[in-house]
Write a protein that holds these residues in place. Structure first.
Motif, PDB file in Angstrom:
ATOM      1  N   SER A 267     -61.891 -14.703 -40.905  1.00  0.00           N
ATOM      2  CA  SER A 267     -62.996 -14.702 -41.862  1.00  0.00           C
ATOM      3  C   SER A 267     -63.946 -13.553 -41.552  1.00  0.00           C
ATOM      4  CB  SER A 267     -63.764 -16.030 -41.798  1.00  0.00           C
ATOM      5  OG  SER A 267     -64.489 -16.117 -40.574  1.00  0.00           O
ATOM      6  N   ILE A 268     -64.770 -13.202 -42.517  1.00  0.00           N
ATOM      7  CA  ILE A 268     -65.777 -12.163 -42.315  1.00  0.00           C
ATOM      8  C   ILE A 268     -66.699 -12.550 -41.157  1.00  0.00           C
ATOM      9  CG2 ILE A 268     -67.776 -11.002 -43.341  1.00  0.00           C
ATOM     10  CD1 ILE A 268     -65.056 -10.030 -44.401  1.00  0.00           C
ATOM     11  N   THR A 269     -67.099 -13.806 -41.125  1.00  0.00           N
ATOM     12  CA  THR A 269     -67.987 -14.273 -40.054  1.00  0.00           C
ATOM     13  C   THR A 269     -67.332 -14.146 -38.692  1.00  0.00           C
ATOM     14  OG1 THR A 269     -69.096 -15.811 -41.555  1.00  0.00           O
ATOM     15  CG2 THR A 269     -69.298 -16.244 -39.182  1.00  0.00           C
TER      16      THR A 269
ATOM     17  N   LEU B 275     -64.958 -12.661 -55.823  1.00  0.00           N
ATOM     18  CA  LEU B 275     -64.520 -12.637 -54.430  1.00  0.00           C
ATOM     19  C   LEU B 275     -65.285 -11.578 -53.655  1.00  0.00           C
ATOM     20  CD1 LEU B 275     -62.693 -13.420 -52.090  1.00  0.00           C
ATOM     21  CD2 LEU B 275     -60.937 -11.868 -53.015  1.00  0.00           C
ATOM     22  N   VAL B 276     -65.471 -10.420 -54.266  1.00  0.00           N
ATOM     23  CA  VAL B 276     -66.231  -9.344 -53.617  1.00  0.00           C
ATOM     24  C   VAL B 276     -67.640  -9.835 -53.281  1.00  0.00           C
ATOM     25  CG1 VAL B 276     -67.262  -7.065 -53.963  1.00  0.00           C
ATOM     26  CG2 VAL B 276     -64.903  -7.481 -54.677  1.00  0.00           C
ATOM     27  N   LYS B 277     -68.296 -10.461 -54.241  1.00  0.00           N
ATOM     28  CA  LYS B 277     -69.646 -10.974 -54.016  1.00  0.00           C
ATOM     29  C   LYS B 277     -69.665 -12.010 -52.895  1.00  0.00           C
ATOM     30  CE  LYS B 277     -71.512 -10.368 -58.705  1.00  0.00           C
ATOM     31  NZ  LYS B 277     -72.053 -11.075 -59.900  1.00  0.00           N
ATOM     32  N   GLN B 278     -68.682 -12.903 -52.900  1.00  0.00           N
ATOM     33  CA  GLN B 278     -68.606 -13.951 -51.884  1.00  0.00           C
ATOM     34  C   GLN B 278     -68.539 -13.355 -50.477  1.00  0.00           C
ATOM     35  OE1 GLN B 278     -65.353 -16.785 -52.450  1.00  0.00           O
ATOM     36  NE2 GLN B 278     -65.174 -17.041 -50.233  1.00  0.00           N
TER      37      GLN B 278
ATOM     38  N   ASN C 212     -75.536 -12.536 -44.981  1.00  0.00           N
ATOM     39  CA  ASN C 212     -76.231 -13.737 -44.527  1.00  0.00           C
ATOM     40  C   ASN C 212     -76.008 -14.034 -43.051  1.00  0.00           C
ATOM     41  OD1 ASN C 212     -77.491 -14.448 -46.977  1.00  0.00           O
ATOM     42  ND2 ASN C 212     -75.617 -15.385 -47.745  1.00  0.00           N
ATOM     43  N   HIS C 213     -75.199 -13.213 -42.381  1.00  0.00           N
ATOM     44  CA  HIS C 213     -75.033 -13.377 -40.939  1.00  0.00           C
ATOM     45  C   HIS C 213     -76.378 -13.072 -40.274  1.00  0.00           C
ATOM     46  CE1 HIS C 213     -73.726 -12.738 -36.820  1.00  0.00           C
ATOM     47  NE2 HIS C 213     -72.559 -13.279 -37.127  1.00  0.00           N
TER      48      HIS C 213
ATOM     49  N   ASP D 139     -83.606  -6.078 -50.831  1.00  0.00           N
ATOM     50  CA  ASP D 139     -84.024  -6.717 -49.583  1.00  0.00           C
ATOM     51  C   ASP D 139     -83.166  -6.331 -48.382  1.00  0.00           C
ATOM     52  OD1 ASP D 139     -86.115  -8.408 -50.760  1.00  0.00           O
ATOM     53  OD2 ASP D 139     -84.442  -9.429 -51.735  1.00  0.00           O
ATOM     54  N   ASN D 140     -82.149  -5.502 -48.607  1.00  0.00           N
ATOM     55  CA  ASN D 140     -81.224  -5.150 -47.539  1.00  0.00           C
ATOM     56  C   ASN D 140     -80.826  -3.685 -47.631  1.00  0.00           C
ATOM     57  OD1 ASN D 140     -80.396  -8.107 -46.629  1.00  0.00           O
ATOM     58  ND2 ASN D 140     -80.207  -8.056 -48.859  1.00  0.00           N
ATOM     59  N   TYR D 141     -80.383  -3.147 -46.510  1.00  0.00           N
ATOM     60  CA  TYR D 141     -79.843  -1.786 -46.502  1.00  0.00           C
ATOM     61  C   TYR D 141     -78.408  -1.847 -47.018  1.00  0.00           C
ATOM     62  CZ  TYR D 141     -78.193   2.711 -44.703  1.00  0.00           C
ATOM     63  OH  TYR D 141     -77.657   3.975 -44.583  1.00  0.00           O
TER      64      TYR D 141
END
Length: 314
Positions: free
Chosen positions: A65-67, A102-105, A112-113, A142-144
């Motif tokens: 997973s990405i996490t 899926l890309v957004k997910q 959000n990590h 709100d993010n780079y």
């Protein structure tokens, strides 16, 4: 002329220090996505030079997973640097080439990590659309968010020869779509692709300077195993003009002098793993090449944008 860090070019390290309060490390991620020139949509086989194993670290596997990839990457880098921030780097293959939901997910999972402060997204110019740019622009409030396109060449014939299956016209259109949306726009360029003269490559600098890019990564052409280019190199080595270290250092200083001075130069070379690299074998680390480039710029009294300034004065 000098920029920050006593450099003669707009260096990435200084940019990071200006942008963030502490050290920043990119954590490479593999989504398992493919490319339109691999899956048959536009072509098969991918780019002739491409072997993603040359830059994927051990923890970067699409079955994780990405996490999990982020956790393992952070655990690895935190051993050396206790205090730093992290950017999730969607690096392997084309990271916008999937259903947008899926890309957004996956992007949401990364951003959000708790230790991730931004995203760096590598993709192709023909794999972007208005909906995706709207989404990224919203995230960037709100993010780079950095969006990097593989430009590789500004010559249509070269793009065709290396099986990119997109045009330089599409590259221009992609940057036009993404500009002024709060995104950091990057470009990747390969120096020394077959069939390109030194004049052709120097003209790349001029063309790149017309694009609304914020940063640039230069990669010297490397022939690596398990690619179509490896076979081409074996069968027709005379078609390749691979740079020696000395020639590359000298040449890239002329290239830098033609670049718009506000473009951040993130890297000058790539380092493929020795067990995959066929040629050229320089046996030098990135910092050693950079030191040579710094020295050569001083010897030639060149700096980023100098040749542009000279042409405007004449």
């Amino acid at each position: 002329m000098q920029f920050n860090n006593n450099k003669r070019y707009n260096d990435y390290s200084s940019y990071i220090k200006r942008t963030f309060s502490e050290r920043v490390q990119k954590i490479s991620l593999d989504t398992g996505f493919t490319c339109p020139n691999r899956d048959g949509t536009k072509g098969v086989g991918g780019c002739t030079y491409c072997n993603n194993s040359t830059f994927n670290p051990y923890y970067c596997k699409p079955n994780k997973s990405i996490t999990q990839q982020l956790d393992e990457g952070i655990a690895f880098f935190s051993k050396k640097y206790k205090t730093q921030q992290y950017l999730a780097y969607f690096q392997a293959y084309t990271n916008t080439y999937a259903d947008i939901n899926l890309v957004k997910q996956l992007y949401y999972e990364a951003i959000n990590h708790p230790k991730v402060i931004g995203l760096v997204i590598g993709t192709r110019p023909d794999c972007i659309n208005a909906d995706l740019i709207d989404f990224l622009s919203d995230l960037a409030k709100d993010n780079y968010i950095s969006l990097e396109f593989g430009v590789e060449s500004t010559l249509e014939r070269t793009l065709k020869d290396v099986n990119r299956c997109h045009t330089y016209k599409e590259t221009i259109e992609a940057y036009e779509l993404a500009k002024n949306r709060g995104l950091h726009l990057g470009a990747h360029m390969i120096i020394g692709l077959p069939g390109e003269s030194k004049a052709d490559i120097l003209n790349h600098a001029k063309e790149l300077s017309k694009l609304p890019i914020n940063s640039l990564k230069l990669h010297q052409l490397q022939v690596v195993k398990h690619t179509m280019m490896a076979k081409q190199f074996k069968d027709n080595p005379e078609q390749f003009r691979l740079f020696t270290v000395e020639d590359y250092v000298d040449f890239v200083t002329d290239f830098v002098a033609l670049l718009r001075p506000d473009i951040i130069i993130e890297r000058f070379i790539s380092e493929s793993p020795s067990h995959l690299l066929i040629a050229p074998k320089w046996n030098l680390k990135n910092f050693e090449i950079v030191a040579k480039i710094d020295k050569k710029l001083a010897e030639k009294d060149l700096w980023q944008g100098k040749s542009i300034e000279t042409s405007l004065q004449s």
